[in-house]
Design a protein around this motif. Structure first.
Motif, PDB file in Angstrom:
ATOM      1  N   PHE A 140     -11.350 -20.763  24.780  1.00 29.20           N
ATOM      2  CA  PHE A 140     -12.202 -21.536  23.867  1.00 29.20           C
ATOM      3  C   PHE A 140     -11.327 -22.297  22.584  1.00 29.20           C
ATOM      4  CE2 PHE A 140     -15.518 -21.396  20.411  1.00 29.20           C
ATOM      5  CZ  PHE A 140     -16.788 -21.811  21.156  1.00 29.20           C
ATOM      6  N   TYR A 141     -11.502 -23.435  22.592  1.00 32.02           N
ATOM      7  CA  TYR A 141     -10.780 -24.328  21.788  1.00 32.02           C
ATOM      8  C   TYR A 141     -11.242 -24.282  20.252  1.00 32.02           C
ATOM      9  CZ  TYR A 141      -8.368 -26.618  25.315  1.00 32.02           C
ATOM     10  OH  TYR A 141      -7.625 -26.821  26.462  1.00 32.02           O
ATOM     11  N   ILE A 142     -10.233 -24.331  19.193  1.00 35.45           N
ATOM     12  CA  ILE A 142     -10.736 -24.241  17.841  1.00 35.45           C
ATOM     13  C   ILE A 142     -10.427 -25.903  17.481  1.00 35.45           C
ATOM     14  CG2 ILE A 142     -10.377 -23.494  15.560  1.00 35.45           C
ATOM     15  CD1 ILE A 142      -9.117 -20.910  16.743  1.00 35.45           C
ATOM     16  N   TYR A 143     -11.501 -26.587  17.568  1.00 30.50           N
ATOM     17  CA  TYR A 143     -11.006 -28.092  17.466  1.00 30.50           C
ATOM     18  C   TYR A 143     -10.535 -28.434  16.010  1.00 30.50           C
ATOM     19  CZ  TYR A 143     -13.402 -28.606  21.684  1.00 30.50           C
ATOM     20  OH  TYR A 143     -13.723 -28.491  23.270  1.00 30.50           O
ATOM     21  N   THR A 144     -11.016 -27.708  14.832  1.00 34.37           N
ATOM     22  CA  THR A 144     -10.469 -28.202  13.705  1.00 34.37           C
ATOM     23  C   THR A 144      -9.862 -26.922  12.969  1.00 34.37           C
ATOM     24  OG1 THR A 144     -12.381 -29.860  13.570  1.00 34.37           O
ATOM     25  CG2 THR A 144     -10.995 -29.410  11.676  1.00 34.37           C
ATOM     26  N   ARG A 145      -8.742 -26.958  12.537  1.00 34.83           N
ATOM     27  CA  ARG A 145      -7.986 -25.896  11.980  1.00 34.83           C
ATOM     28  C   ARG A 145      -8.754 -25.570  10.750  1.00 34.83           C
ATOM     29  NH1 ARG A 145      -2.891 -27.822  14.115  1.00 34.83           N
ATOM     30  NH2 ARG A 145      -2.273 -26.361  15.502  1.00 34.83           N
ATOM     31  N   PRO A 146      -8.541 -24.102  10.155  1.00 30.58           N
ATOM     32  CA  PRO A 146      -9.419 -23.803   8.913  1.00 30.58           C
ATOM     33  C   PRO A 146      -8.387 -24.361   8.041  1.00 30.58           C
ATOM     34  CG  PRO A 146      -8.437 -22.067   9.966  1.00 30.58           C
ATOM     35  CD  PRO A 146      -8.584 -23.029  10.914  1.00 30.58           C
ATOM     36  N   VAL A 232      -5.023 -19.925  14.793  1.00 33.59           N
ATOM     37  CA  VAL A 232      -5.148 -21.041  14.038  1.00 33.59           C
ATOM     38  C   VAL A 232      -3.728 -22.122  14.673  1.00 33.59           C
ATOM     39  CG1 VAL A 232      -4.434 -22.139  11.756  1.00 33.59           C
ATOM     40  CG2 VAL A 232      -5.966 -20.025  12.170  1.00 33.59           C
ATOM     41  N   GLN A 233      -2.589 -21.154  14.864  1.00 35.91           N
ATOM     42  CA  GLN A 233      -1.324 -22.024  15.279  1.00 35.91           C
ATOM     43  C   GLN A 233      -1.689 -22.628  16.585  1.00 35.91           C
ATOM     44  OE1 GLN A 233       2.288 -19.671  16.050  1.00 35.91           O
ATOM     45  NE2 GLN A 233       3.477 -21.510  15.909  1.00 35.91           N
ATOM     46  N   PHE A 234      -2.365 -22.180  17.600  1.00 35.05           N
ATOM     47  CA  PHE A 234      -2.603 -22.775  19.037  1.00 35.05           C
ATOM     48  C   PHE A 234      -3.721 -23.379  19.062  1.00 35.05           C
ATOM     49  CE2 PHE A 234       0.489 -19.265  19.906  1.00 35.05           C
ATOM     50  CZ  PHE A 234       1.654 -19.887  20.027  1.00 35.05           C
ATOM     51  N   GLY A 235      -4.654 -23.367  18.110  1.00 31.79           N
ATOM     52  CA  GLY A 235      -5.918 -23.952  18.137  1.00 31.79           C
ATOM     53  C   GLY A 235      -6.859 -23.711  19.504  1.00 31.79           C
ATOM     54  N   TYR A 236      -6.589 -22.423  19.911  1.00 30.27           N
ATOM     55  CA  TYR A 236      -7.056 -22.081  21.273  1.00 30.27           C
ATOM     56  C   TYR A 236      -7.088 -20.767  21.365  1.00 30.27           C
ATOM     57  CZ  TYR A 236      -7.306 -21.712  26.255  1.00 30.27           C
ATOM     58  OH  TYR A 236      -7.462 -21.350  27.460  1.00 30.27           O
ATOM     59  N   VAL A 237      -8.110 -19.937  21.870  1.00 29.89           N
ATOM     60  CA  VAL A 237      -8.433 -18.610  22.124  1.00 29.89           C
ATOM     61  C   VAL A 237      -8.553 -18.369  23.571  1.00 29.89           C
ATOM     62  CG1 VAL A 237      -8.634 -17.541  19.887  1.00 29.89           C
ATOM     63  CG2 VAL A 237     -10.627 -18.269  21.461  1.00 29.89           C
ATOM     64  N   ALA A 238      -8.116 -17.328  24.327  1.00 30.89           N
ATOM     65  CA  ALA A 238      -8.217 -17.114  25.770  1.00 30.89           C
ATOM     66  C   ALA A 238      -8.267 -15.530  25.807  1.00 30.89           C
ATOM     67  CB  ALA A 238      -7.024 -17.860  26.690  1.00 30.89           C
ATOM     68  N   PRO A 239      -9.154 -15.012  26.840  1.00 34.68           N
ATOM     69  CA  PRO A 239      -9.291 -13.632  26.910  1.00 34.68           C
ATOM     70  C   PRO A 239      -7.726 -12.888  27.259  1.00 34.68           C
ATOM     71  CG  PRO A 239     -10.535 -14.866  28.617  1.00 34.68           C
ATOM     72  CD  PRO A 239      -9.634 -15.796  27.940  1.00 34.68           C
TER      73      PRO A 239
END
Lengths: 336, 290
Positions: A140-146, A232-239
């Motif tokens: 899942f992408y985090i398109y915009t960093r907090p 936050v660093q990678f802008g992406y989470v994976a299982p």
């Protein structure tokens, strides 16, 4: 506790030196440095229960990943969410998960504890990998960093490598301070006492279960703190962030850095990730084999971690317990 | 759900449980007798399946793959015990976890170089192909029935060896109280090696017999390892009968969880584990703390 005071001084000096790194190092090294710091934070968190509490947990990746997923799920797609509410939310989610998993797992001992934490950790992994809550196995992408902003004014720009690196460094420094104080507090002493000899600690009236549960929850929350910033660093989470291979990897870092100190796992993380980079560059096809062999040799030959190498070369540095002893003592106490 | 569908699901659950039992019984005995927690157990399940694929493709015979795969696993198990596992006796759990994790990385790499990383399928033997027509729309593959029967026979053989042979007696006594058996002057060296090798061979055997049902893929060992741990935690460490109960419980929960609560199927097994832990922290048949 002179050793621990010296460790605090040494850690403070190291953090000051690391804060000066952006003046000299290019962006690539800052990104790598931030990665090492955050994975190291997860390893330090794990060490609170493994090294000080004598409880070998194999589910810390789940707490690490859960915080990342929490951020990913609450982040709006086109505007930045504020760090001031997403961070407590994500860390809180990890803390609650740690509290629940800990409450069940701590009913067991020794090898059951290892298996049960492994199973509950994988439960969270499968929850995100097999369902479409957050992209399933694709991640899942985090398109915009907090953003770290107050009243419209950006305090630190997390999109810039320097800003992010310094934020990660400050976070890790604060967590280190917290862990140093915690392990020296009466609570930390009681945790270590329950590790040294559970039966005696119980006979002295320590609420061993509650102490361990508190330590497990704090440890899970700190792992979540690391996972939040890593996502936050990678802008992406994976299982894979939640999978048990990562739990085992940070456990290797803990042992590599030595179990007896708060900051050892940071050294272990730096040594491990540095070695991984070197092996990936030198042996692109066989690096996993080489890494496995190195872990094997460390376990067989260096039960005290890299610190043991340093000791052999320089004489004993700060150390409160001889390497390898705490776990053997814990085993004796539980009758294995 | 009508009776036929229920029967089919029940058979699936039992078959799954029996395969799990083969893997978990090895794991529980290795811990019970050797005192070693082996995270690489699942890797041998995966290697068994890949070896079966390779042997079946090379010889064209499933039977050669079955016998050859188990024999290779047994020999590898003997060697592993000699080279690595032996060094872990008496070491703390942390060292065992790390060493067996390192073994997983190494075995994965071995698999990559020997067999590649592709997903494969294995054909069941000719006379077990086809399926039995139950109703107009439902049929049941013969091979799945054969797996049920075969695993049941292996399980009975395990119980018979443990119950009626001298080595079985030593193994049972060792699982009960390792120190006492040593104090009685019974040497564990040979027994340990056989127990470890048989455990590995059983994991590989499970991988081989499921190869024609599921596919052969690199990550197959991981899921199996976790479920075997759940089985061992449910049944109690060192107890083969406990592993049988745990394996059937997991098989039933997983299969019927998928039928009745598809949204929660991936967590249903762990919820059952949580409930059992609240009730009996040392497992259903577990008596001692380890």
């Amino acid at each position: 506790m002179g050793g621990s005071r010296r460790e605090a001084a040494l850690a403070a000096l190291t953090f000051v030196a690391l804060a000066l790194l952006p003046l000299a190092a290019p962006a690539y090294y800052l990104q790598f440095g931030a990665k090492v710091l955050l994975v190291g934070l997860a390893a330090m968190a794990l060490n609170l229960v493994v090294g000080f509490g004598g409880l070998v947990s194999l589910c810390h990746a789940a707490f690490y990943g859960l915080a990342g997923y929490t951020l990913a799920l609450v982040s709006p797609r086109y505007e930045a969410a504020s760090l001031f509410w997403t961070l407590p939310l994500a860390v809180g989610a990890s803390a609650v998960a740690a509290l629940l998993i800990g409450a069940l797992s701590l009913r067991t001992r020794g090898v059951y504890f290892i298996m049960v934490t492994l199973a509950f950790g994988q439960m969270l992994f499968y929850l995100f990998a097999d369902t479409d809550i957050a992209g399933g196995s694709d991640g899942f992408y985090i398109y915009t960093r907090p953003e770290l902003a107050l009243g419209g004014l950006t305090l630190v720009d997390l999109d810039k490598p320097t800003g992010f690196y310094l934020t990660a460094l400050a976070t890790v420094a604060l967590a280190t301070l917290l862990l140093l104080r915690l392990t020296r507090s009466p609570f930390g002493q009681a945790l270590a006492a329950a590790h040294e000899n559970e039966r005696r600690a119980r006979a002295l009236g320590f609420p061993v279960y509650r102490i361990r549960l508190a330590a497990f929850t704090v440890s899970g929350a700190l792992a979540g703190l690391a996972g939040y910033f890593a996502s936050v660093q990678f802008g992406y989470v994976a299982p894979q962030m939640l999978g048990w291979h990562f739990s085992a990897t940070i456990l290797v870092m803990v042992v590599l850095g030595g179990l007896g100190s708060v900051t050892g796992p940071l050294v272990g993380a730096a040594a491990f990730l540095g070695l991984e980079e070197v092996l990936k560059a030198a042996l692109p096809d066989h690096w996993a084999l080489a890494l496995g062999t190195v872990i094997l040799l460390v376990v067989l030959l260096l039960p005290g971690g890299v610190r043991q190498l340093a000791d052999a070369a320089l004489g004993p540095l700060s150390r409160e317990r001889p390497p390898g002893k705490p776990l053997a003592a814990a085993e004796g106490a539980t009758g294995a | 759900m009508d009776l036929v569908t229920f029967g089919v699901q029940l058979l699936n659950a039992v078959q799954y449980g029996l395969v799990l039992f083969l893997v978990a019984s090895g794991l529980t005995l290795v811990f019970g007798i050797l005192g070693v927690i082996n995270l690489a157990h699942g890797a041998f399940y995966m290697l068994g399946a890949y070896t079966a694929f390779w042997l079946a493709a090379a010889t064209g015979s499933f039977w050669i793959a079955l016998v050859g795969g188990v024999a290779i696993a047994f020999v590898v198990g003997m060697l592993m015990e000699d080279v690595f596992v032996r060094r872990l006796y008496g070491r703390d759990h942390l060292a065992q976890v790390l060493l067996s994790f390192a073994l997983i990385l190494i075995l994965d790499e071995v698999r990559l170089h020997l067999f590649g990383k592709d997903v494969h399928s294995v054909a069941p033997p000719d006379f077990l192909q086809g399926s039995i027509q139950l109703t107009d729309t439902l049929s049941y593959p013969v091979y799945r029935l054969a797996v049920c029967l075969f695993c049941l026979l292996v399980a009975l053989a395990i119980f018979a060896v443990l119950r009626w042979t001298k080595i079985g007696m030593v193994v049972r006594a060792g699982a009960e109280n390792r120190e006492m058996v040593r104090a009685l002057g019974i040497s564990f060296d040979r027994v340990s090696r056989y127990v470890f090798a048989v455990g590995i061979a059983l994991a590989a055997l499970a991988g081989i017999v499921v190869a024609p049902i599921s596919t052969v893929y690199p990550g197959m060992g991981d899921g199996m390892l976790i479920l075997s741990f759940v089985v061992v935690v449910l049944g109690g460490i060192g107890s083969v009968a406990g592993a049988a109960i745990g394996a059937l419980a997991v098989g039933l929960t997983d299969t019927f969880g998928k039928v009745f609560f598809p949204a929660f199927s991936s967590v249903s097994v762990y919820l059952v584990m949580a409930l059992i832990l609240l009730w009996r922290p040392n497992g259903i048949l577990g008596r001692r703390e380890v």
